[in-house]
Enzyme design. Structure first.
Site, PDB file in Angstrom:
ATOM      1  N   TRP A  21       0.845  -1.204   0.000  1.00  0.00           N
ATOM      2  CA  TRP A  21       0.000   0.000   0.000  1.00  0.00           C
ATOM      3  C   TRP A  21       0.877   1.250   0.000  1.00  0.00           C
ATOM      4  O   TRP A  21       0.767   2.109  -0.889  1.00  0.00           O
ATOM      5  CB  TRP A  21      -0.950  -0.024   1.206  1.00  0.00           C
ATOM      6  CG  TRP A  21      -1.852   1.190   1.333  1.00  0.00           C
ATOM      7  CD1 TRP A  21      -2.100   2.139   0.389  1.00  0.00           C
ATOM      8  CD2 TRP A  21      -2.619   1.565   2.485  1.00  0.00           C
ATOM      9  NE1 TRP A  21      -2.985   3.093   0.876  1.00  0.00           N
ATOM     10  CE2 TRP A  21      -3.316   2.761   2.157  1.00  0.00           C
ATOM     11  CE3 TRP A  21      -2.802   1.009   3.748  1.00  0.00           C
ATOM     12  CZ2 TRP A  21      -4.155   3.409   3.075  1.00  0.00           C
ATOM     13  CZ3 TRP A  21      -3.644   1.645   4.648  1.00  0.00           C
ATOM     14  CH2 TRP A  21      -4.313   2.839   4.310  1.00  0.00           C
ATOM     15  N   TYR A  57      -3.997   1.386  -4.954  1.00  0.00           N
ATOM     16  CA  TYR A  57      -2.800   1.903  -4.299  1.00  0.00           C
ATOM     17  C   TYR A  57      -1.967   2.702  -5.307  1.00  0.00           C
ATOM     18  O   TYR A  57      -1.160   2.146  -6.042  1.00  0.00           O
ATOM     19  CB  TYR A  57      -1.946   0.785  -3.706  1.00  0.00           C
ATOM     20  CG  TYR A  57      -2.619  -0.065  -2.649  1.00  0.00           C
ATOM     21  CD1 TYR A  57      -3.725   0.401  -1.946  1.00  0.00           C
ATOM     22  CD2 TYR A  57      -2.135  -1.331  -2.342  1.00  0.00           C
ATOM     23  CE1 TYR A  57      -4.329  -0.378  -0.978  1.00  0.00           C
ATOM     24  CE2 TYR A  57      -2.736  -2.113  -1.372  1.00  0.00           C
ATOM     25  CZ  TYR A  57      -3.840  -1.631  -0.688  1.00  0.00           C
ATOM     26  OH  TYR A  57      -4.437  -2.416   0.281  1.00  0.00           O
ATOM     27  N   GLY A 294       4.285  -3.424   5.611  1.00  0.00           N
ATOM     28  CA  GLY A 294       4.736  -2.461   4.608  1.00  0.00           C
ATOM     29  C   GLY A 294       6.121  -1.944   4.934  1.00  0.00           C
ATOM     30  O   GLY A 294       6.569  -1.989   6.083  1.00  0.00           O
ATOM     31  N   GLN A 300      13.787  -0.987   6.321  1.00  0.00           N
ATOM     32  CA  GLN A 300      12.555  -1.412   6.979  1.00  0.00           C
ATOM     33  C   GLN A 300      12.150  -2.810   6.516  1.00  0.00           C
ATOM     34  O   GLN A 300      11.704  -3.642   7.325  1.00  0.00           O
ATOM     35  CB  GLN A 300      11.431  -0.424   6.672  1.00  0.00           C
ATOM     36  CG  GLN A 300      11.603   0.941   7.311  1.00  0.00           C
ATOM     37  CD  GLN A 300      10.520   1.921   6.877  1.00  0.00           C
ATOM     38  OE1 GLN A 300       9.626   1.586   6.100  1.00  0.00           O
ATOM     39  NE2 GLN A 300      10.598   3.152   7.367  1.00  0.00           N
TER      40      GLN A 300
END
Length: 328
Positions: A21, A57, A294, A300
């Site tokens: 997303w 998205y 995400g 990350q």
């Protein structure tokens, strides 16, 4: 990386699945395309084999980024999970309301899951994803203007035609899921679930457990809130929906951060971040098959993937659960 079958299907997915997303930018204050691609590729390198996206998205941007990121990889080693039923390019269906695309242009969103719309959307997704089949095709939200029977007759036809392998739903109640299953086998329900948002533990998750339906938990880190990095007074980029999201109100941030401080010793004991602890707890939760995580960049993404390596003891899980009940 752990891998799990969705429901009673032969679709094996990574317990940590890349949620794309934010990669699409829409409602997240834009995106850096190169960083999004690198985030997906870093995930793939660590065994994250499943990617969840949707046409809405970024109005196609996320699916295009996914296609670019997986180019050169063996298609049969990757599971593409995408959706249908959210349109911004027609004035039909159930009105959701106004929004803006990544360029700031006004758009209007509709939930539309008519047979004609689903067939069209599938073709568009296949083109953007540069593939000839989708592993899991999910209705994004219920559409009150179209009978569920009509929607899933179209999905069943797509399965028969080889355009999709399996059908899933998102944000469906147990009753809606039963109705869809009368027409087409459903292997999963994608629903919100996190330490601070456990509403689906009341009915949906137990129902899926009892009926061998996979559960894809979205927003397990509550859109960044459970990372411990969100403080009161946080400034979000223009267009970032979190600025007005209920869990980002000052009192919610304070309460959540106080809770995170109490579970941090468990993370420290394992030498992991709070985010990794939260993701591990999520995929250990009864009834949860996978957690959608995400990432805006490779760092990350790498952190999220390593959450699968963590082993929490029964006592630690119980301790976290007690704190959730008393603090959140």
């Amino acid at each position: 990386m752990e891998y799990r079958y969705l429901g009673n299907s032969e679709l094996k997915v990574s317990a940590i699945t890349f949620g794309a997303w934010a990669a699409g930018g829409w409602m997240w204050g834009s995106t850096d395309r190169n960083e999004a691609i690198q985030a997906i590729q870093a995930s793939l390198d660590l065994g994250v084999s499943s990617i969840d996206t949707a046409p809405v998205y970024g109005q196609g941007t996320s699916e295009e980024i996914v296609a670019e990121a997986i180019a050169g990889h063996s298609r049969d080693k990757i599971q593409i999970l995408t959706k249908f039923g959210m349109r911004w390019d027609v004035n039909q269906g159930e009105l959701v309301g106004p929004s803006k695309d990544n360029s700031g242009k006004d758009i209007t969103l509709y939930r539309l899951a008519s047979k004609e719309s689903i067939i069209y959307e599938c073709e568009q997704s296949l083109k953007r994803l540069k593939t000839d089949y989708i592993d899991l095709y999910q209705i994004h939200w219920p559409d009150t203007t179209t009978p569920i029977e009509e929607s899933f007759e179209a999905v069943a036809q797509l399965v028969k035609d080889g355009k999709i392998r399996y059908a899933g739903v998102c944000n469906y109640t147990a009753g809606q899921l039963v109705e869809a299953e009368r027409v087409c086998p459903i292997i999963s329900n994608q629903i919100p679930f996190s330490m601070v948002n456990r509403d689906n533990d009341l009915e949906n998750i137990p129902f899926c457990q009892a009926n061998n339906i996979g559960v894809l938990a979205y927003s397990p880190m509550e859109r960044g809130l459970l990372t411990g990095k969100i403080k009161n007074g946080q400034q979000f980029a223009e267009g970032d929906h979190r600025a007005t999201y209920k869990y980002f109100k000052p009192e919610s941030i304070e309460r959540t951060n106080a809770f995170l401080k109490k579970i941090k010793p468990i993370a420290d004991e394992h030498g992991i971040t709070l985010s990794q602890l939260v993701l591990r707890w999520t995929i250990d939760h009864p009834g949860i098959t996978i957690a959608l995580a995400g990432a805006r960049n490779a760092e990350q993404a790498i952190s999220n993937a390593h959450a699968s390596d963590v082993k929490l003891s029964t006592e630690q899980i119980e301790q976290i659960n007690r704190l959730i009940q008393s603090e959140l």
